[in-house]
Design a protein around this motif. Structure first.
Motif, short mmCIF file in Angstrom:
data_model
loop_
_atom_site.label_atom_id
_atom_site.label_comp_id
_atom_site.label_asym_id
_atom_site.label_seq_id
_atom_site.Cartn_x
_atom_site.Cartn_y
_atom_site.Cartn_z
N PRO A 24 -10.27 4.43 -9.33
CA PRO A 24 -10.54 5.88 -8.78
C PRO A 24 -11.72 6.18 -8.06
CG PRO A 24 -11.21 6.87 -11.33
CD PRO A 24 -10.52 5.53 -11.23
N GLN A 25 -12.77 5.26 -8.49
CA GLN A 25 -14.22 4.64 -7.21
C GLN A 25 -14.19 3.91 -5.95
OE1 GLN A 25 -13.06 3.05 -10.35
NE2 GLN A 25 -14.08 1.54 -10.69
N LEU A 26 -12.66 3.47 -6.27
CA LEU A 26 -12.45 2.79 -5.43
C LEU A 26 -11.02 3.53 -4.37
CD1 LEU A 26 -11.27 -0.34 -6.56
CD2 LEU A 26 -13.50 0.14 -5.77
N ARG A 27 -11.47 3.81 -2.93
CA ARG A 27 -10.52 3.64 -1.36
C ARG A 27 -9.95 3.42 -0.71
NH1 ARG A 27 -11.06 6.68 3.05
NH2 ARG A 27 -13.43 6.08 3.35
N LEU A 28 -8.98 3.63 -0.82
CA LEU A 28 -8.38 2.74 0.49
C LEU A 28 -7.95 3.26 1.38
CD1 LEU A 28 -6.71 0.35 0.61
CD2 LEU A 28 -4.20 1.64 0.59
N THR A 29 -8.92 2.67 2.54
CA THR A 29 -9.36 3.09 4.07
C THR A 29 -7.84 3.55 4.59
OG1 THR A 29 -10.25 1.58 4.74
CG2 THR A 29 -11.52 3.12 4.16
N GLY A 30 -7.09 2.00 4.26
CA GLY A 30 -5.69 1.60 5.14
C GLY A 30 -5.32 0.16 4.91
N ALA A 31 -4.41 -0.37 6.56
CA ALA A 31 -3.69 -1.27 5.70
C ALA A 31 -3.59 -2.30 7.20
CB ALA A 31 -2.73 -1.87 4.73
N TRP A 32 -3.93 -3.42 7.59
CA TRP A 32 -3.29 -3.74 8.24
C TRP A 32 -2.81 -4.89 8.27
CZ3 TRP A 32 -4.00 -8.95 11.01
CH2 TRP A 32 -3.57 -8.84 11.72
N ASP A 33 -1.38 -5.22 9.44
CA ASP A 33 -0.69 -6.55 8.60
C ASP A 33 0.32 -6.92 10.37
OD1 ASP A 33 1.62 -7.81 6.15
OD2 ASP A 33 2.31 -8.36 7.95
N ARG A 34 0.00 -8.22 10.71
CA ARG A 34 0.43 -9.20 11.53
C ARG A 34 2.13 -8.64 12.41
NH1 ARG A 34 -0.36 -15.04 10.40
NH2 ARG A 34 1.05 -15.42 9.03
N ASP A 35 2.49 -8.20 10.84
CA ASP A 35 3.94 -7.98 11.04
C ASP A 35 4.32 -6.46 10.96
OD1 ASP A 35 6.45 -7.34 10.38
OD2 ASP A 35 7.11 -8.95 8.83
N VAL A 36 4.74 -5.74 12.13
CA VAL A 36 4.15 -4.16 12.17
C VAL A 36 5.44 -3.56 11.82
CG1 VAL A 36 4.82 -2.15 13.79
CG2 VAL A 36 3.09 -4.60 14.93
N ALA A 37 6.74 -3.77 11.19
CA ALA A 37 7.24 -3.66 10.49
C ALA A 37 7.18 -3.14 9.76
CB ALA A 37 9.18 -3.96 10.99
N ARG A 38 6.63 -4.04 8.86
CA ARG A 38 5.97 -4.43 7.57
C ARG A 38 5.06 -3.40 6.99
NH1 ARG A 38 5.50 -4.13 2.03
NH2 ARG A 38 7.39 -2.98 2.65
N ASP A 40 4.66 -0.82 8.40
CA ASP A 40 5.15 0.22 8.75
C ASP A 40 5.72 1.05 7.55
OD1 ASP A 40 4.49 0.75 11.19
OD2 ASP A 40 5.34 0.35 11.98
N ALA A 41 7.13 -0.54 6.95
CA ALA A 41 7.49 0.48 5.73
C ALA A 41 6.06 0.16 5.00
CB ALA A 41 7.92 -1.05 5.25
N PHE A 42 5.49 -0.67 4.29
CA PHE A 42 4.65 0.10 3.31
C PHE A 42 3.88 1.15 3.99
CE2 PHE A 42 0.05 -1.19 1.79
CZ PHE A 42 0.19 -1.31 0.24
N ASP A 44 4.54 3.25 4.77
CA ASP A 44 5.61 5.23 4.78
C ASP A 44 5.67 5.11 3.24
OD1 ASP A 44 7.16 6.72 5.88
OD2 ASP A 44 8.88 5.95 5.12
N TYR A 45 5.93 4.13 2.51
CA TYR A 45 6.30 4.55 1.33
C TYR A 45 5.25 4.68 0.39
CZ TYR A 45 7.80 3.03 -3.16
OH TYR A 45 7.83 3.60 -4.84
N TRP A 46 3.77 3.45 0.85
CA TRP A 46 2.83 4.32 -0.26
C TRP A 46 1.71 5.81 0.64
CZ3 TRP A 46 2.65 2.48 -5.38
CH2 TRP A 46 3.23 1.45 -5.80
N LYS A 47 2.06 6.01 1.83
CA LYS A 47 1.46 6.95 2.48
C LYS A 47 -0.65 6.45 2.75
CE LYS A 47 4.99 9.52 1.95
NZ LYS A 47 6.34 8.88 3.37
N VAL A 48 -0.18 5.54 3.54
CA VAL A 48 -1.40 4.67 3.32
C VAL A 48 -1.89 5.19 4.98
CG1 VAL A 48 -1.67 4.03 1.07
CG2 VAL A 48 -0.82 2.93 3.05
N GLU A 49 -2.88 5.02 5.54
CA GLU A 49 -3.03 4.61 7.48
C GLU A 49 -2.90 3.90 7.47
OE1 GLU A 49 -4.31 7.56 9.00
OE2 GLU A 49 -4.20 8.23 7.28
N CYS A 50 -2.80 3.19 8.32
CA CYS A 50 -2.70 1.65 9.54
C CYS A 50 -3.73 1.55 10.84
CB CYS A 50 -1.44 1.53 9.68
SG CYS A 50 0.69 1.93 9.38
#
Length: 378
Positions: A24-38, A40-42, A44-50
């Motif tokens: 819990p001492q770590l906070r995921l600010t978001g994620a990026w991938d060059r594959d936009v569809a991938r 978005d799926a990630f 949406d599933y984990w409810k994280v920012e892009c």
């Protein structure tokens, strides 16, 4: 709380998300991938920012550590960009596909006062801690020899095209066949060995593509080695044999032989793997004696495997960690948490800098079948 961002949302990213809750001492600010569809799926599933781009990740002041989960051939480029942007970096194995590039990254991080750390995190497991305590306590005397197996079984004969991660990512079988299983998996053994026995003085290895036919759709690909075996000579005097492959029956065990006995770790991918201890000259268990008697009576080896010695008990723990399902029962985010803790304390995490490069050198030497290769100073 330390802000981290994922670059790459492929198959392994779900393993990291599964174990993020342990820290819990770590906070995921978001994620990026060059594959936009991938991406978005990630998300949406984990409810994280892009993030819209890698540049946006690197420009975000909330991000302290960039977690590089891209494919191996992208590791150097992403790592370098993040370090140049003033970010600490945690990278999936290997740091780079070339030792000179890995060394460049280590020097760049040092120059900029940043921490560059690398996976895998399985050597931060409870199993590793128990094994290390047995060695330190002299349970088997002075360790002399180790056998590390990293065999994944004939996965190319399985229905790997249907394998999906929790958020729906395909298992990157084709890419793994191209890169080679040694680059993908040998680090799980090397990280244990180096942390237990210190730096490697020399690597002598053989690697080969033993099964060039990996099934439909792979005929025209340039495939990497699907088998390697190497002998590691440690400065401490220990000698280890490491095997890695995609054909032999699954075996991820580690056997350590000392001058007073033997330790067997059943599964290097299991956070609390059963560990067996046998002292030379000790009375064998009833199961072993019965099996020996039956085999003598029938005159043949039976299809049973008993581990020598007795299982060693684990200390009681306060809480159970969230881990991926078998066979990947590793706290993947544990390495990032150790890195963040070290940054906060101004110390150096074990699997960072020159040690991370050292592991990369070992794995590259195994993958490339190097003879008499001497890693750079650690």
């Amino acid at each position: 709380m330390t802000g981290i961002a994922f670059v790459g949302t492929g198959f392994v990213a779900d393993y990291y998300m599964t174990t993020l809750a342990n820290h819990p001492q770590l906070r995921l600010t978001g994620a990026w991938d060059r594959d936009v569809a991938r991406l978005d799926a990630f998300a949406d599933y984990w409810k994280v920012e892009c993030y819209a781009s890698l540049e946006e990740v690197l420009a975000d002041p909330a991000v302290a550590i960039v977690v590089n989960l891209t494919t191996p051939e992208s590791h150097y480029t992403v790592n370098r960009a993040a370090l140049c942007a003033g970010k600490h970096v945690y990278c999936e194995k290997p740091l780079a596909m070339d030792v000179d590039e890995a060394s460049e990254l280590v020097e760049l991080a040092k120059e900029r006062g940043l921490v560059l750390a690398g996976a895998p995190a399985n050597a931060l497991s409870e199993a590793h801690a128990l094994c290390a305590s047995l060695l330190k306590g002299g349970a088997i005397g002075t360790p002399r020899l180790a056998y590390a197996e990293m065999e994944d079984g004939p996965v190319f004969k399985a229905n790997w095209r249907d394998w999906r991660s929790r958020s729906g990512a395909r298992w990157p079988g084709v890419h793994e066949f191209e890169v080679g299983c040694t680059l993908e998996h040998a680090g799980y053994a090397a990280s244990w060995l180096v942390s237990l026995f210190g730096p490697v003085a020399e690597v002598t290895a053989v690697s080969a593509l033993t099964f060039p036919d990996k099934g439909p759709g792979t005929e025209s690909l340039r495939l990497g080695p699907d088998f390697s075996v190497g002998c590691l000579s440690f400065r401490s005097g220990v000698t280890a044999r490491v095997t890695c492959g995609l054909a032999a029956p699954r075996d991820r065990s580690l056997t350590i032989i000392g001058d007073k006995g033997t330790i067997v770790v059943r599964d290097l991918w299991d956070n609390r793997s059963p560990i067996h201890l046998e002292a030379f000259g000790a009375k064998r268990s009833l199961q072993h004696r019965v099996l020996d008697w039956v085999e003598w009576k029938v005159g043949r080896k039976l299809p049973l495997r008993l581990y020598a010695g007795s299982k060693v008990g684990y200390p009681k723990r306060a809480a159970t960690s969230a881990l991926p399902a078998y066979p990947s029962r590793i706290d993947f985010v544990g390495g990032i948490a150790a890195q963040a803790d070290a940054i906060a304390k101004g110390t150096t995490p074990f699997f960072s800098g020159a040690t991370a490069r050292h592991l990369t050198e070992i794995v590259l030497a195994l993958n490339n079948g190097r003879q008499g290769y001497r890693p750079r100073d650690l």
